[in-house]
Design a protein around this motif. Structure first.
Motif, PDB file in Angstrom:
ATOM      1  N   GLY A 204       1.914   5.467  -9.169  1.00 43.54           N
ATOM      2  CA  GLY A 204       2.765   5.139  -8.144  1.00 43.54           C
ATOM      3  C   GLY A 204       2.136   5.867  -6.649  1.00 43.54           C
ATOM      4  N   MET A 205       1.530   7.138  -6.917  1.00 44.38           N
ATOM      5  CA  MET A 205       1.149   7.689  -5.372  1.00 44.38           C
ATOM      6  C   MET A 205       0.160   6.931  -4.798  1.00 44.38           C
ATOM      7  N   LEU A 206      -0.783   6.234  -5.785  1.00 40.85           N
ATOM      8  CA  LEU A 206      -1.838   5.558  -5.046  1.00 40.85           C
ATOM      9  C   LEU A 206      -1.222   4.090  -4.524  1.00 40.85           C
ATOM     10  N   HIS A 207      -0.167   3.525  -5.036  1.00 36.61           N
ATOM     11  CA  HIS A 207       0.380   2.634  -4.284  1.00 36.61           C
ATOM     12  C   HIS A 207       1.106   3.160  -2.977  1.00 36.61           C
ATOM     13  N   LEU A 208       1.673   4.196  -2.919  1.00 34.83           N
ATOM     14  CA  LEU A 208       2.207   4.558  -1.581  1.00 34.83           C
ATOM     15  C   LEU A 208       1.279   4.824  -0.677  1.00 34.83           C
ATOM     16  N   LEU A 209      -0.094   5.136  -1.006  1.00 38.49           N
ATOM     17  CA  LEU A 209      -1.331   5.228  -0.109  1.00 38.49           C
ATOM     18  C   LEU A 209      -2.157   4.027   0.297  1.00 38.49           C
ATOM     19  N   GLY A 210      -1.404   2.910  -0.362  1.00 42.24           N
ATOM     20  CA  GLY A 210      -1.950   1.534   0.138  1.00 42.24           C
ATOM     21  C   GLY A 210      -2.610   0.733  -0.835  1.00 42.24           C
ATOM     22  N   TYR A 211      -3.285   1.550  -2.011  1.00 45.90           N
ATOM     23  CA  TYR A 211      -3.939   0.936  -2.989  1.00 45.90           C
ATOM     24  C   TYR A 211      -2.997  -0.288  -3.873  1.00 45.90           C
ATOM     25  N   ASP A 212      -3.832  -1.254  -4.064  1.00 50.63           N
ATOM     26  CA  ASP A 212      -3.054  -2.299  -5.113  1.00 50.63           C
ATOM     27  C   ASP A 212      -3.804  -2.777  -6.051  1.00 50.63           C
ATOM     28  N   HIS A 213      -3.499  -3.704  -7.093  1.00 50.30           N
ATOM     29  CA  HIS A 213      -4.208  -4.275  -7.984  1.00 50.30           C
ATOM     30  C   HIS A 213      -3.694  -5.576  -8.343  1.00 50.30           C
ATOM     31  N   MET A 214      -3.356  -6.503  -7.237  1.00 60.05           N
ATOM     32  CA  MET A 214      -3.295  -8.000  -7.267  1.00 60.05           C
ATOM     33  C   MET A 214      -4.551  -8.857  -7.505  1.00 60.05           C
ATOM     34  N   GLU A 215      -5.592  -8.276  -6.828  1.00 61.88           N
ATOM     35  CA  GLU A 215      -6.980  -9.032  -6.722  1.00 61.88           C
ATOM     36  C   GLU A 215      -7.949  -8.247  -7.815  1.00 61.88           C
ATOM     37  N   ASP A 216      -8.854  -8.609  -8.185  1.00 58.49           N
ATOM     38  CA  ASP A 216      -9.855  -8.278  -9.320  1.00 58.49           C
ATOM     39  C   ASP A 216     -10.386  -7.024  -8.596  1.00 58.49           C
ATOM     40  N   GLU A 217     -10.809  -7.057  -7.306  1.00 53.41           N
ATOM     41  CA  GLU A 217     -11.708  -6.160  -6.541  1.00 53.41           C
ATOM     42  C   GLU A 217     -10.560  -4.995  -6.193  1.00 53.41           C
ATOM     43  N   GLU A 218      -9.365  -5.282  -5.900  1.00 51.44           N
ATOM     44  CA  GLU A 218      -8.517  -3.982  -5.658  1.00 51.44           C
ATOM     45  C   GLU A 218      -8.098  -3.426  -6.646  1.00 51.44           C
ATOM     46  N   ARG A 219      -8.040  -4.163  -8.023  1.00 51.21           N
ATOM     47  CA  ARG A 219      -7.572  -3.507  -8.942  1.00 51.21           C
ATOM     48  C   ARG A 219      -8.637  -2.332  -9.677  1.00 51.21           C
ATOM     49  N   GLU A 220      -9.998  -3.167  -9.526  1.00 54.20           N
ATOM     50  CA  GLU A 220     -11.195  -2.162 -10.033  1.00 54.20           C
ATOM     51  C   GLU A 220     -11.092  -0.885  -9.045  1.00 54.20           C
ATOM     52  N   GLU A 221     -11.085  -1.104  -7.804  1.00 60.02           N
ATOM     53  CA  GLU A 221     -10.799   0.015  -6.767  1.00 60.02           C
ATOM     54  C   GLU A 221      -9.770   1.004  -7.352  1.00 60.02           C
ATOM     55  N   MET A 222      -8.499   0.507  -7.579  1.00 63.73           N
ATOM     56  CA  MET A 222      -7.351   1.287  -8.160  1.00 63.73           C
ATOM     57  C   MET A 222      -7.758   2.073  -9.337  1.00 63.73           C
ATOM     58  N   GLU A 223      -8.487   1.265 -10.284  1.00 66.83           N
ATOM     59  CA  GLU A 223      -8.451   1.902 -11.428  1.00 66.83           C
ATOM     60  C   GLU A 223      -9.492   3.116 -11.319  1.00 66.83           C
ATOM     61  N   THR A 224     -10.587   2.982 -10.339  1.00 70.83           N
ATOM     62  CA  THR A 224     -11.695   4.015 -10.374  1.00 70.83           C
ATOM     63  C   THR A 224     -10.835   5.376  -9.659  1.00 70.83           C
TER      64      THR A 224
END
Length: 154
Positions: free
Chosen positions: A120-140
């Protein structure tokens, strides 16, 4: 880091260890991402309450584990003379769902609550997981923070 934690419903029983775990996760994200001078509001709830919020705000008619409402996503003008504190946003976490998922995944509730808070905090900081590249970055980023917290998939 200003952390405001409340319960909805108000009579929801929340173990102190959950609250401590959430605070530690938020403070760690704050330090790691340079947002220590920020405010976050956390509502701890059950599946029934988060189901209503998920349906009303996201159009998804089922309970979920965490919902984030980021305050820094829009192009709002800076308030001159306003608060020095960065209002990151609100997290709503279903402790009932966290407990269910911990059992489903075979790890501790401590780990699940910390993970949902970090997510949730990462979402507040602008991270997302809608696209594969975003998801991989957020998971990292999630793995990075969980490692810093010293919480593995136990």
């Amino acid at each position: 880091m200003e952390i405001i934690i409340s319960n909805e419903p108000e009579n929801l029983a929340v173990p102190q260890e959950y609250i401590d775990n959430i605070r530690t996760a938020i403070e760690t994200v704050g330090k790691l991402y340079g947002v220590e001078n920020s405010e976050v509001s956390v509502t701890l709830t059950d599946n029934e309450h988060i189901h209503v919020i998920n349906r009303e705000y996201r159009g998804v008619d089922r309970p979920t584990d965490v919902i984030s409402f980021a305050f820094n996503e829009s192009e709002e003008p800076e308030v001159v003379g306003g608060s020095e504190v960065n209002m990151l946003g609100d997290l709503i976490i279903s402790l009932e769902r966290a407990e269910e998922q911990a059992a489903d995944y075979g790890h501790s509730v401590r780990r699940e609550v910390a993970f949902l808070t970090v997510h949730g905090m990462l979402h507040l900081l602008g991270y997302d997981h809608m696209e594969d590249e975003e998801r991989e970055e957020m998971e990292t980023e999630q793995r990075f923070v969980m490692d810093k917290l010293g919480i593995s998939r136990d």
